[in-house]
Design a protein around this motif. Sequence first.
Motif, PDB file in Angstrom:
ATOM      1  N   UNK A   1       0.833  -1.207   0.000  1.00 50.48           N
ATOM      2  CA  UNK A   1       0.000   0.000   0.000  1.00 50.48           C
ATOM      3  C   UNK A   1       0.870   1.259   0.000  1.00 50.48           C
ATOM      4  N   UNK A   2       1.936   1.248   0.769  1.00 52.76           N
ATOM      5  CA  UNK A   2       2.852   2.391   0.821  1.00 52.76           C
ATOM      6  C   UNK A   2       3.569   2.577  -0.510  1.00 52.76           C
ATOM      7  N   UNK A   3       3.997   1.479  -1.133  1.00 51.34           N
ATOM      8  CA  UNK A   3       4.628   1.549  -2.455  1.00 51.34           C
ATOM      9  C   UNK A   3       3.682   2.181  -3.466  1.00 51.34           C
ATOM     10  N   UNK A   4       2.448   1.706  -3.477  1.00 47.37           N
ATOM     11  CA  UNK A   4       1.443   2.221  -4.405  1.00 47.37           C
ATOM     12  C   UNK A   4       1.242   3.713  -4.167  1.00 47.37           C
ATOM     13  N   UNK A   5       1.038   4.084  -2.919  1.00 52.60           N
ATOM     14  CA  UNK A   5       0.800   5.486  -2.577  1.00 52.60           C
ATOM     15  C   UNK A   5       1.969   6.372  -2.978  1.00 52.60           C
ATOM     16  N   UNK A   6       3.180   5.940  -2.696  1.00 55.25           N
ATOM     17  CA  UNK A   6       4.365   6.722  -3.032  1.00 55.25           C
ATOM     18  C   UNK A   6       4.476   6.953  -4.535  1.00 55.25           C
ATOM     19  N   UNK A   7       4.321   5.898  -5.320  1.00 54.29           N
ATOM     20  CA  UNK A   7       4.416   6.025  -6.783  1.00 54.29           C
ATOM     21  C   UNK A   7       3.350   6.974  -7.330  1.00 54.29           C
ATOM     22  N   UNK A   8       2.131   6.827  -6.847  1.00 59.39           N
ATOM     23  CA  UNK A   8       1.044   7.652  -7.356  1.00 59.39           C
ATOM     24  C   UNK A   8       1.199   9.109  -6.943  1.00 59.39           C
ATOM     25  N   UNK A   9       1.632   9.358  -5.725  1.00 63.91           N
ATOM     26  CA  UNK A   9       1.847  10.745  -5.271  1.00 63.91           C
ATOM     27  C   UNK A   9       2.933  11.426  -6.096  1.00 63.91           C
ATOM     28  N   UNK A  10       4.018  10.707  -6.349  1.00 61.86           N
ATOM     29  CA  UNK A  10       5.126  11.285  -7.109  1.00 61.86           C
ATOM     30  C   UNK A  10       4.744  11.568  -8.559  1.00 61.86           C
ATOM     31  N   UNK A  11       4.000  10.674  -9.181  1.00 60.97           N
ATOM     32  CA  UNK A  11       3.701  10.802 -10.605  1.00 60.97           C
ATOM     33  C   UNK A  11       2.488  11.683 -10.903  1.00 60.97           C
ATOM     34  N   UNK A  12       1.498  11.679 -10.018  1.00 62.08           N
ATOM     35  CA  UNK A  12       0.232  12.332 -10.341  1.00 62.08           C
ATOM     36  C   UNK A  12      -0.090  13.550  -9.483  1.00 62.08           C
ATOM     37  N   UNK A  13       0.644  13.779  -8.421  1.00 62.89           N
ATOM     38  CA  UNK A  13       0.388  14.897  -7.501  1.00 62.89           C
ATOM     39  C   UNK A  13      -1.112  15.043  -7.211  1.00 62.89           C
ATOM     40  N   UNK A  14      -1.736  13.987  -6.706  1.00 60.86           N
ATOM     41  CA  UNK A  14      -3.191  14.023  -6.508  1.00 60.86           C
ATOM     42  C   UNK A  14      -3.617  14.934  -5.364  1.00 60.86           C
TER      43      UNK A  14
END
Length: 103
Positions: free
Chosen positions: A4-17
Amino acid sequence: MTLATQIETKLREALAPSVLEVINESHMHGTASSDSHYKLVIVSAEFDGQRLLQRHRRVNKLLAAELAGELHALALHLYSPTEWQQLQQVPDSPACRGGSQQP
């Protein structure tokens, strides 16, 4: 680091949600893995002007390594900020009808 942390980190970095929810729904699917099924709610300006298919492809590409591993399924709820402003919620996930779940 948890999946879950891996997923969150990747998405935050790439998409700035502006909204990011990583919800582990593995318990609903009767699998041996506790990290196999996730529901993602992402609101990002990156999705402005993109069709749903383009959004799904982007997220699947970002999480390709995880999908090649233990991650089996993603329920994707991907919105632009304008779309999210109108909705403010996502549908509930349906009950699992496959795997080892009983009908």
